[in-house]
Design an enzyme around this catalytic site. Sequence first.
Site, PDB file in Angstrom:
ATOM      1  N   ARG A 190       0.821  -1.220   0.000  1.00  0.00           N
ATOM      2  CA  ARG A 190       0.000   0.000   0.000  1.00  0.00           C
ATOM      3  C   ARG A 190       0.848   1.260   0.000  1.00  0.00           C
ATOM      4  O   ARG A 190       0.432   2.290   0.549  1.00  0.00           O
ATOM      5  CB  ARG A 190      -0.978   0.024   1.184  1.00  0.00           C
ATOM      6  CG  ARG A 190      -2.045  -1.046   1.136  1.00  0.00           C
ATOM      7  CD  ARG A 190      -3.069  -0.825   2.231  1.00  0.00           C
ATOM      8  NE  ARG A 190      -3.933  -1.975   2.389  1.00  0.00           N
ATOM      9  CZ  ARG A 190      -4.440  -2.389   3.559  1.00  0.00           C
ATOM     10  NH1 ARG A 190      -4.149  -1.734   4.671  1.00  0.00           N
ATOM     11  NH2 ARG A 190      -5.228  -3.435   3.622  1.00  0.00           N
TER      12      ARG A 190
ATOM     13  N   ARG B 122      -3.251   6.601   1.179  1.00  0.00           N
ATOM     14  CA  ARG B 122      -3.808   7.801   1.794  1.00  0.00           C
ATOM     15  C   ARG B 122      -2.863   8.514   2.752  1.00  0.00           C
ATOM     16  O   ARG B 122      -3.120   9.664   3.134  1.00  0.00           O
ATOM     17  CB  ARG B 122      -5.109   7.445   2.528  1.00  0.00           C
ATOM     18  CG  ARG B 122      -6.276   7.143   1.601  1.00  0.00           C
ATOM     19  CD  ARG B 122      -7.479   6.686   2.383  1.00  0.00           C
ATOM     20  NE  ARG B 122      -7.293   5.342   2.921  1.00  0.00           N
ATOM     21  CZ  ARG B 122      -8.099   4.775   3.827  1.00  0.00           C
ATOM     22  NH1 ARG B 122      -9.114   5.468   4.324  1.00  0.00           N
ATOM     23  NH2 ARG B 122      -7.880   3.553   4.244  1.00  0.00           N
TER      24      ARG B 122
ATOM     25  N   ARG C 146      -6.753  11.408  -5.666  1.00  0.00           N
ATOM     26  CA  ARG C 146      -7.982  10.639  -5.413  1.00  0.00           C
ATOM     27  C   ARG C 146      -9.232  11.490  -5.652  1.00  0.00           C
ATOM     28  O   ARG C 146     -10.281  10.965  -6.051  1.00  0.00           O
ATOM     29  CB  ARG C 146      -7.954  10.104  -3.969  1.00  0.00           C
ATOM     30  CG  ARG C 146      -9.209   9.342  -3.542  1.00  0.00           C
ATOM     31  CD  ARG C 146      -9.433   8.082  -4.350  1.00  0.00           C
ATOM     32  NE  ARG C 146     -10.675   7.445  -3.972  1.00  0.00           N
ATOM     33  CZ  ARG C 146     -11.867   7.746  -4.485  1.00  0.00           C
ATOM     34  NH1 ARG C 146     -11.953   8.714  -5.404  1.00  0.00           N
ATOM     35  NH2 ARG C 146     -12.949   7.109  -4.109  1.00  0.00           N
TER      36      ARG C 146
ATOM     37  N   ASP D   1      -6.857  -2.827  -7.339  1.00  0.00           N
ATOM     38  CA  ASP D   1      -7.553  -3.400  -6.198  1.00  0.00           C
ATOM     39  C   ASP D   1      -7.870  -4.857  -6.493  1.00  0.00           C
ATOM     40  O   ASP D   1      -8.050  -5.245  -7.660  1.00  0.00           O
ATOM     41  CB  ASP D   1      -8.846  -2.630  -5.917  1.00  0.00           C
ATOM     42  CG  ASP D   1      -9.426  -2.986  -4.558  1.00  0.00           C
ATOM     43  OD1 ASP D   1      -8.999  -2.390  -3.549  1.00  0.00           O
ATOM     44  OD2 ASP D   1     -10.275  -3.902  -4.501  1.00  0.00           O
TER      45      ASP D   1
ATOM     46  N   TYR E 299     -15.552 -11.436   0.939  1.00  0.00           N
ATOM     47  CA  TYR E 299     -16.367 -10.224   0.895  1.00  0.00           C
ATOM     48  C   TYR E 299     -17.692 -10.468   0.182  1.00  0.00           C
ATOM     49  O   TYR E 299     -18.682  -9.803   0.467  1.00  0.00           O
ATOM     50  CB  TYR E 299     -15.600  -9.110   0.196  1.00  0.00           C
ATOM     51  CG  TYR E 299     -14.367  -8.660   0.928  1.00  0.00           C
ATOM     52  CD1 TYR E 299     -14.379  -7.520   1.725  1.00  0.00           C
ATOM     53  CD2 TYR E 299     -13.174  -9.373   0.836  1.00  0.00           C
ATOM     54  CE1 TYR E 299     -13.241  -7.094   2.403  1.00  0.00           C
ATOM     55  CE2 TYR E 299     -12.032  -8.961   1.510  1.00  0.00           C
ATOM     56  CZ  TYR E 299     -12.067  -7.831   2.292  1.00  0.00           C
ATOM     57  OH  TYR E 299     -10.950  -7.428   2.957  1.00  0.00           O
TER      58      TYR E 299
END
Length: 343
Positions: free
Chosen positions: A26, A30, A39, A76, A151
């Site tokens: 990652r 962020r 973003r 992703d 998920y």
Amino acid sequence: MKSHERAVMRVLNGETLERPPIWMMRQAGRYLPEYRAERTKAKNFLDFCYNPDLATEVTLQPIRRYGFDAAILFSDIFVVPDALGYPVWFEEGRGPVLEPLSSEQLAKLDQARTMKHLAPVIETVGRLRAQLPSETTLLGFCGAPWTVACYSVAGHTTQDQTAARIGAYRDPELMQAFIDQLVEASITYLVAQIDAGADALQIFDTWAGVLDDAGFERWSIAPTAKIVAGVKAQRPDAKLIGFPKASAARLERYLEGTGVDALGLDWTVPAHVAQALQKKVPVQGNLDPMRLVAGGTALDEGIDYVLETLGSGPHIFNLGHGVTPQTSPDHVARMVKRVKGEI
């Protein structure tokens, strides 16, 4: 410089370097203000991933800032089910949301649409290879089928994936059918990444550690083994890193069962286990991401311990999981300098 001379690739080919190469899961994320600025240019996260201009830019940002030895494609794990036609979207503050798994959803999946849908991601890979420094390894990736499937059963993430585990126990045939679809699409996707310029690949199995023994064999090892074999059948020289998180006691079994070329280690893997595995394959990791958040002495001691315990074999320095948004960019800079022996 040829790809086999890139430091990360040298390690993946079994070399022990004086100082390990470093990258960070990652690393485009962020915690970086420049990432947050980019973003805002996409209306949602999937659009962000499918925009080659934006995805290329954010992948390059940490390379420019820190000089990492590898860049990992910004994308992703959910682009694969999305490409198959499985309903998936992202909600701000919640993350990925998928329609609950059902036979009706499964019947709608279409392998034929996968590569057309993922063409923008593959374009990003090609752009990155053209724009990265010649010495920088480019890593592609996919999510392991079990982690992706988790998920879909609950519709979103849960702390220990109870819904996915119950679903797999109650209807293993449905889970197997979905896993098989994900395996096939993942092979196609990873081969395309290699062909577009990726030097090596990582398979993220974030939720492998919640499985019992039988589940680990069926839902983590077996699908990953099929992906590794499928990629290598088409691209025999491809290097694949397996990362089954929270699976310290099963890593040797995972290694033998999957055929991965290297192992990513989370921060809970004991040093003696890591060292034993390192005698068989290169290892990657395994600084606790919270040491990177804390900084100071805790960070320095953690870095030094990883370097001391894994420095005698083929090793790629990394975190034991992804960098978190609250991490200071200054702490990352210190980590890179310390690993490189500059401080």
